[in-house]
Motif scaffolding. Structure first.
Motif, PDB file in Angstrom:
ATOM      1  N   THR A  22       0.762  -1.148   0.023  1.00 19.10           N
ATOM      2  CA  THR A  22       0.002   0.026  -0.023  1.00 19.10           C
ATOM      3  C   THR A  22       0.761   1.282  -0.017  1.00 19.10           C
ATOM      4  N   LYS A  23       2.154   1.036   0.076  1.00 18.39           N
ATOM      5  CA  LYS A  23       2.831   2.317   0.268  1.00 18.39           C
ATOM      6  C   LYS A  23       3.079   2.890  -1.170  1.00 18.39           C
ATOM      7  N   PRO A  24       2.499   3.929  -1.449  1.00 22.61           N
ATOM      8  CA  PRO A  24       2.657   4.667  -3.061  1.00 22.61           C
ATOM      9  C   PRO A  24       3.979   5.260  -3.211  1.00 22.61           C
ATOM     10  N   SER A  25       4.306   5.288  -4.410  1.00 18.60           N
ATOM     11  CA  SER A  25       5.416   5.795  -4.996  1.00 18.60           C
ATOM     12  C   SER A  25       5.628   7.041  -5.360  1.00 18.60           C
ATOM     13  N   LYS A  26       4.182   7.632  -5.552  1.00 24.05           N
ATOM     14  CA  LYS A  26       3.892   9.045  -5.712  1.00 24.05           C
ATOM     15  C   LYS A  26       3.768   9.892  -4.721  1.00 24.05           C
ATOM     16  N   ARG A  27       3.996  11.283  -4.824  1.00 26.51           N
ATOM     17  CA  ARG A  27       3.992  12.117  -3.764  1.00 26.51           C
ATOM     18  C   ARG A  27       2.626  12.369  -3.453  1.00 26.51           C
ATOM     19  N   VAL A  28       2.054  11.561  -2.320  1.00 26.53           N
ATOM     20  CA  VAL A  28       0.734  11.561  -1.924  1.00 26.53           C
ATOM     21  C   VAL A  28       0.825  12.527  -0.462  1.00 26.53           C
ATOM     22  N   PRO A  29      -0.518  12.879  -0.210  1.00 27.16           N
ATOM     23  CA  PRO A  29      -0.388  13.585   0.942  1.00 27.16           C
ATOM     24  C   PRO A  29       0.242  13.097   2.310  1.00 27.16           C
ATOM     25  N   PRO A  30       0.435  13.751   3.328  1.00 27.48           N
ATOM     26  CA  PRO A  30       1.186  13.236   4.532  1.00 27.48           C
ATOM     27  C   PRO A  30       0.193  12.569   5.293  1.00 27.48           C
ATOM     28  N   TRP A  56     -11.252  15.989  16.252  1.00 26.33           N
ATOM     29  CA  TRP A  56     -10.227  14.951  15.444  1.00 26.33           C
ATOM     30  C   TRP A  56      -9.737  15.386  14.317  1.00 26.33           C
ATOM     31  N   ILE A  57     -10.645  16.058  13.545  1.00 27.31           N
ATOM     32  CA  ILE A  57     -10.088  16.564  12.171  1.00 27.31           C
ATOM     33  C   ILE A  57      -9.048  17.687  12.497  1.00 27.31           C
ATOM     34  N   GLU A  58      -9.439  18.471  13.400  1.00 28.89           N
ATOM     35  CA  GLU A  58      -8.455  19.619  13.488  1.00 28.89           C
ATOM     36  C   GLU A  58      -7.247  19.025  13.991  1.00 28.89           C
ATOM     37  N   ASP A  59      -7.251  18.076  14.777  1.00 30.88           N
ATOM     38  CA  ASP A  59      -5.943  17.701  15.156  1.00 30.88           C
ATOM     39  C   ASP A  59      -4.981  17.016  14.266  1.00 30.88           C
ATOM     40  N   ARG A  60      -5.810  16.372  13.131  1.00 27.63           N
ATOM     41  CA  ARG A  60      -5.133  16.075  12.056  1.00 27.63           C
ATOM     42  C   ARG A  60      -4.470  16.922  11.188  1.00 27.63           C
ATOM     43  N   THR A  61      -5.431  18.035  11.070  1.00 25.40           N
ATOM     44  CA  THR A  61      -4.914  19.203  10.380  1.00 25.40           C
ATOM     45  C   THR A  61      -3.758  20.095  10.809  1.00 25.40           C
ATOM     46  N   ASN A  62      -3.753  19.986  12.195  1.00 23.49           N
ATOM     47  CA  ASN A  62      -2.560  20.569  12.871  1.00 23.49           C
ATOM     48  C   ASN A  62      -1.303  19.900  12.840  1.00 23.49           C
ATOM     49  N   LYS A  63      -1.358  18.495  12.579  1.00 19.15           N
ATOM     50  CA  LYS A  63      -0.318  17.624  12.514  1.00 19.15           C
ATOM     51  C   LYS A  63       0.165  17.350  11.105  1.00 19.15           C
ATOM     52  N   TYR A  64      -0.915  17.352  10.114  1.00 23.69           N
ATOM     53  CA  TYR A  64      -0.215  17.159   8.832  1.00 23.69           C
ATOM     54  C   TYR A  64      -0.653  18.234   7.700  1.00 23.69           C
ATOM     55  N   PRO A  66      -3.686  20.638   5.796  1.00 19.11           N
ATOM     56  CA  PRO A  66      -5.191  20.732   5.285  1.00 19.11           C
ATOM     57  C   PRO A  66      -5.539  19.324   4.313  1.00 19.11           C
ATOM     58  N   ILE A  67      -4.537  18.622   4.030  1.00 20.21           N
ATOM     59  CA  ILE A  67      -4.981  17.408   3.055  1.00 20.21           C
ATOM     60  C   ILE A  67      -3.903  16.226   3.720  1.00 20.21           C
ATOM     61  N   SER A  68      -4.569  14.983   3.964  1.00 16.49           N
ATOM     62  CA  SER A  68      -3.703  14.175   4.667  1.00 16.49           C
ATOM     63  C   SER A  68      -4.413  12.682   4.228  1.00 16.49           C
ATOM     64  N   LYS A  69      -3.464  11.687   4.230  1.00 15.81           N
ATOM     65  CA  LYS A  69      -4.097  10.348   4.037  1.00 15.81           C
ATOM     66  C   LYS A  69      -4.256   9.474   5.309  1.00 15.81           C
ATOM     67  N   LEU A  70      -5.086   8.672   5.176  1.00 12.55           N
ATOM     68  CA  LEU A  70      -5.611   7.922   6.284  1.00 12.55           C
ATOM     69  C   LEU A  70      -6.153   6.589   5.855  1.00 12.55           C
ATOM     70  N   SER A  71      -6.629   5.704   6.421  1.00 10.97           N
ATOM     71  CA  SER A  71      -7.430   4.377   5.961  1.00 10.97           C
ATOM     72  C   SER A  71      -8.835   4.415   6.698  1.00 10.97           C
ATOM     73  N   THR A  77      -7.416   6.386   1.995  1.00  7.35           N
ATOM     74  CA  THR A  77      -8.192   7.562   1.754  1.00  7.35           C
ATOM     75  C   THR A  77      -7.485   8.953   2.040  1.00  7.35           C
ATOM     76  N   VAL A  78      -7.744   9.942   1.422  1.00 10.87           N
ATOM     77  CA  VAL A  78      -7.501  11.128   1.563  1.00 10.87           C
ATOM     78  C   VAL A  78      -8.514  12.114   2.133  1.00 10.87           C
ATOM     79  N   LEU A  79      -8.309  12.721   3.087  1.00 12.42           N
ATOM     80  CA  LEU A  79      -9.139  13.643   3.911  1.00 12.42           C
ATOM     81  C   LEU A  79      -8.836  15.002   3.541  1.00 12.42           C
ATOM     82  N   ILE A  80     -10.055  15.806   3.013  1.00  8.80           N
ATOM     83  CA  ILE A  80      -9.982  17.134   2.756  1.00  8.80           C
ATOM     84  C   ILE A  80     -11.143  17.833   3.327  1.00  8.80           C
TER      85      ILE A  80
END
Length: 432
Positions: A22-30, A56-64, A66-71, A77-80
């Motif tokens: 599942t590790k992508p080779s492209k520049r995917v979101p953090p 919960w989303i705010e904490d992810r945004t502070n960490k990663y 405005p756009i981040s990957k998760l499952s 999945t990409v959260l926006i």
């Protein structure tokens, strides 16, 4: 000890293999995809039930950012979120983003409902639904909705000292949508299929009024001597309208009732607008509802603070450039409604209930208030929800005063659900 280590190694190898795959080779979101299969699903669901999903989303945004990957639900999945994200989702025509719901939703609604379609299919089916749900058509159904609301209040509200609002609202809104969908209430697809067949026979023999109900309307849509919608599409979208037409509206009306109990001044203003607009006992008309401007602003502010739909899913049909990253083909896109609704830069003092925010809707930046979606993806049932809500609130406000018997807490599962279904104490108004 050796056996334990061997077992642990055997369990670790497939996990590492999955992570590598599942590790992508492209520049995917953090971000992180988390543990395979499980991902971040449990954390999000816990946060939604605890009404901390925005945090919960705010904490992810502070960490990663405005756009981040998760499952989520077993898929990368990409959260926006935000105004740009809403515009990106709602204006995309389907070439790069396609609709996709979770498997459980697809199993309930079918794979040919509007939420699953994209591109030309989405436009074709959406256009068919709009023909039934547009204002010109709904004007004919105000009387029927009025009749259903009066009957329901007489049966379930009058003479009662206490009621649980949400279950009653679900019953009412389900009865309303069924009465407009078809004359014989159908609850499962097999019954709908039989009704479609019956209406086809009736149409061939005698012709039917295309405005009689939703199924009649969809059956009568013909272009170049060919029916616009397939039988499967008619059935799946009838189910969609049944679910969407009662679930979201019941939540909205319930939270308006909750709000009015907590805000006496707003309750009084709604009553004043309604009481001066119609003689008691006369059925409501489209013109009566058009005068309930303040009441609808109360509904809009309720939707801003307590949107029935927290967010939704799409799927990348191709590699997509967004926010400086690549969203790989096949990945889910998870967008969230309420982050713009509660943004202080868009709605000052967002935690304050203030219906005047919507006195001039043009002052709200586009793609920031999105309880019904936006752009080409706006919900075709928007006007129907307005009619249903205003008729119901009109009769409840003119017949009763109420106070809460349960606390103000609620959870999301996945829609907002008040504690104890919103238990209230009723007192009949003595109006002459």
């Amino acid at each position: 000890m050796t056996i334990v280590l061997l077992v642990a190694l055997l369990l670790l190898v497939p996990i590492l293999f999955l992570l590598k795959r599942t590790k992508p080779s492209k520049r995917v979101p953090p971000g992180s995809l988390g543990i395979p299969i499980i991902g971040q699903r449990l954390g999000l669901l816990r946060a939604m039930r605890a009404i901390t999903a925005e945090k919960w989303i705010e904490d992810r945004t502070n960490k990663y950012g405005p756009i981040s990957k998760l499952s989520l639900f077993g898929k990368p999945t990409v959260l926006i979120h935000g105004q740009a994200a809403n515009k990106f989702i709602f204006t995309n025509g389907g070439d790069s983003i396609v609709n996709q719901q979770t498997q459980s939703v697809k199993m309930i609604l079918g794979d040919r409902n509007l939420l699953e379609l994209s591109g030309k299919d989405h436009s074709r089916v959406g256009g068919a639904l709009v023909s039934f749900l547009k204002p010109e058509s709904l004007k004919q159904y105000v009387g029927k909705i009025d009749e259903e609301v009066r009957s329901d209040i007489l049966m379930h509200w009058e003479g009662k000292q206490q009621v649980k609002v949400l279950p009653l609202m679900k019953t009412l809104t389900f009865n309303i949508i069924c009465s407009l969908l078809l004359k014989a209430t159908a609850k499962i697809q097999n019954m709908l299929k039989e009704i479609v067949h019956q209406k086809k026979v009736e149409q061939e023999k005698n012709g039917i009024n295309p405005r009689q109900d939703l199924i009649s309307c969809l059956l009568n849509m013909v272009e170049d001597d060919k029916q616009v919608l397939t039988e499967k599409e008619i059935i799946h979208n009838a189910v969609l309208v049944m679910v969407a037409g009662h679930d979201t509206s019941s939540v909205l009306i319930t939270f308006i009732i909750r709000l009015l109990a907590n805000e006496p001044a707003i309750f009084a203003a709604v009553f004043q607008e309604i009481a001066k607009g119609k003689l008691l006992g006369e059925p409501l008309t489209w013109e009566d509802l058009s005068k309930m401007k303040y009441t609808w602003r109360v509904a809009m502010e309720t939707l801003r603070m307590f949107p029935p739909i927290f967010g939704g899913f799409r799927k990348a049909a191709t590699d997509i450039k967004y926010g400086g990253y690549i969203i790989p083909k096949g990945w889910q896109i998870f967008w969230v409604t309420s982050m713009t609704h509660m943004d202080n830069n868009i709605f000052p003092e967002p935690s304050k209930f203030d219906p005047s925010r919507f006195k001039n809707q043009a002052s709200t930046p586009p793609y920031c208030f999105v309880p019904f979606g936006g752009g080409t993806r706006i919900c075709p049932g928007y006007v129907f929800a307005r009619v249903e809500t205003l008729v119901t609130i009109h009769y409840l406000v003119t017949k009763f005063i109420w106070k809460l018997l349960s606390d103000n807490s609620f959870s999301r599962d996945p829609m907002p659900t008040p504690t104890q279904g919103l238990l209230v104490e009723l007192c009949s108004r003595n109006l002459s």
